[in-house]
Design an enzyme around this catalytic site. Structure first.
Site, PDB file in Angstrom:
ATOM      1  N   GLU A  67       0.833  -1.196   0.000  1.00  0.00           N
ATOM      2  CA  GLU A  67       0.000   0.000   0.000  1.00  0.00           C
ATOM      3  C   GLU A  67       0.870   1.251   0.000  1.00  0.00           C
ATOM      4  OE1 GLU A  67      -4.084  -1.304   2.391  1.00  0.00           O
ATOM      5  OE2 GLU A  67      -2.625   0.005   3.361  1.00  0.00           O
ATOM      6  N   CYS A  68       0.641   2.127  -0.949  1.00  0.00           N
ATOM      7  CA  CYS A  68       1.240   3.457  -0.986  1.00  0.00           C
ATOM      8  C   CYS A  68       2.764   3.398  -0.916  1.00  0.00           C
ATOM      9  CB  CYS A  68       0.642   4.339   0.117  1.00  0.00           C
ATOM     10  SG  CYS A  68       0.846   6.108  -0.184  1.00  0.00           S
TER      11      CYS A  68
END
Length: 518
Positions: free
Chosen positions: A382-383
């Site tokens: 994520e991210c």
């Protein structure tokens, strides 16, 4: 779910607007009460990862988020009770202004909404600089706007002098909202900020300890702690049981495998709202068996940590463990090897852009991550994790798992998202709907692979992220408590990948990064 038990004394620390001093007051109160020997449970309204780090430092307990958009209003009280188990006081820091929530969705996910769900009294932190009698009108407006929100007191912040405090107290004397504290204006209390808010605790541990101690002393000197505690003890018992990760997994398994986020079933026809999505879910692999160590059915899931990867919700690790994983951590800045017998990786959010040269310099670990991804093992990113898997970040070579380049941007991307899984992957079956949020100042080019991670349907419709083999990489943060099937599916995929590789007698992948995902 376990019993809620006796009432948990609790307060919600709110403000009329961002920048009023909520974090300073909330963190200072947490530390001040903890110093008195109280077990203080810290909570944060909204998706923010950074403030809970300071809360954890102040209390010695995990900082936990309460987000009614990501998790659904029905889970707020159970998640609160789970986090507050055994605590003598719970303090909940609000987000933005008291009544500010998800855009164009009324009170949803606002501090007021969460306070109502928790039946908790609110303490309003008011920036009193540049006003005197007007403070009474401001407090009256906030206290009377929603009769279901109980504003039980006000803390005056940034007070200029004794005379200023006298004027403010006199103005509020007939308001019916007691003044529970008055804090002097000072430049010596607070925490440094940068492009995404406060600097995380993990990046400035020694300074952060000093900052929290200063907040505690500031609050202790200016607030009536006994009156605040008395107000907290007026909160009634909450109905219903506490959230439990094992029971959440069992409950999720009882309904359709095409689970959706935030506790809502998909609306008819919306499962395929994004081009390329299907509503056919694969057969679920056999669940991971209990028992740890080499040769057992308990897969090892490595979770990235350290200064570059500080964004994670406490419930994720709890769900992975309850789903049958042995969870270990590794630091991409310092560890040159992945943990032994690793079957899958979770690489969450953080600030890799601040450490790009150092992450790049750790070539042995970058190669190990690339080899694991090439083997088909599950990797959820994520991210920050998405950036780490790219070819490069601001020109510094990364893991090369994704055929994409990342760079810093002046534009802030921020907001809630509604997403549909475009295809079957290690986190979700095709057509599954979840809610998430984005929070970054970076750009990835391209923004989606040939098979995207998500089809975003709100606020804009677009494809986002990458799915390839066992890799799921995206800018979108999701809260797994809203969809425990994410953790169960990931652990099952880790167990299946481990058994598959063992049966094939595959040696460890050769050294050196493979070709990027195309």
């Amino acid at each position: 779910m376990s019993s809620a038990g006796s009432p948990v004394p609790r307060l919600v620390i709110a403000a009329p607007a961002s920048g009023s001093g909520k974090t300073t007051v909330a963190t200072g109160l947490m530390a001040a009460f903890a110093e008195r020997g109280l077990a203080v449970s810290p909570h944060k309204v909204g998706p923010d990862y950074i403030d809970p780090g300071y809360h954890a430092l102040a209390t010695g307990r995990p900082g936990r988020n309460l987000d009614a958009y990501l998790c659904g209003p029905e889970r707020i009280a159970p998640l609160f009770l789970h986090g507050a188990a055994g605590a003598g006081l719970a303090l909940v820091e609000g987000v933005m202004g008291l009544y500010d929530g998800a855009a164009l969705q009324g009170e949803l996910a606002s501090t007021a909404h969460v306070a109502k769900l928790l039946k908790a009294p609110v303490v309003l932190v008011v920036d009193a600089s540049s006003q005197s009698r007007s403070v009474a009108a401001l407090v009256h407006g906030f206290a009377s706007w929603d009769p279901e929100v109980r504003v039980g007191g006000v803390i005056l912040n940034k007070v200029g002098s004794d005379r200023h405090e006298e004027l403010l107290r006199e103005a509020l004397g007939g308001s019916g909202v007691p003044v529970l504290g008055a804090l002097r204006r000072t430049d010596g209390v607070g925490t440094p900020s940068r492009h995404l808010g406060l600097v995380p605790v993990a990046e400035r541990r020694e300074d952060a300890v000093e900052a929290v101690a200063a907040m505690a002393a500031h609050v202790r000197a200016g607030c009536d702690l006994e009156a605040l505690l008395a107000l907290a003890r007026t909160a009634p018992a909450l109905p219903g049981p506490a959230w439990d990760p094992a029971e959440a997994l069992a409950e999720e398994a009882r309904w359709s495998p095409a689970w959706t986020g935030a506790g809502t079933a998909p609306e008819p026809g919306t499962e395929t709202a994004v081009a390329g999505a299907t509503d056919a879910a694969p057969d679920s692999p056999a669940p991971a068996r209990a028992g740890g160590g080499p040769g057992s059915g308990r897969p090892v899931v490595a979770v990235a940590g350290g200064s570059a990867f500080t964004f994670s919700y406490a419930e994720h690790t709890e769900l992975l463990t309850a789903a049958g994983a042995e969870v270990v951590t590794f630091d991409p800045l310092r560890d040159e090897e992945l943990p032994e017998n690793v079957s899958g990786l979770v690489i969450g959010g953080g600030f890799p852009e601040m450490y790009a040269p150092e992450l790049s310099a750790n070539e042995p670990l970058r190669a190990a991550v690339a080899r694991l991804a090439a083997s088909g093992a599950p990797v959820a990113a994520e991210c920050a994790g998405l950036l780490y898997l790219s070819r490069s970040l601001d020109g510094s070579p990364m893991c090369g798992v994704l055929d994409a380049e990342a760079r810093m941007s002046q534009r802030l991307t921020l907001g809630y998202r509604e997403a549909v899984a475009v295809s079957d992957n290690v986190l979700a079956p095709a057509g599954a709907r979840l809610r998430g949020h984005e929070f970054h100042r970076t750009v990835l080019e391209p923004g989606a692979g040939p098979t995207a991670a998500w089809g975003l349907v709100h606020p804009q419709r677009r494809l986002e992220g990458f799915v390839h083999g066992g890799v799921h990489a995206s800018y979108v943060h999701v809260h797994w408590a809203a969809a425990p099937g994410v953790a169960r599916r990931f652990v099952e995929q880790c167990a299946e990948s481990r058994v598959r590789n063992a049966a094939a007698g595959r040696p460890a992948p050769a050294s050196g990064p493979p070709a990027g995902v195309r």
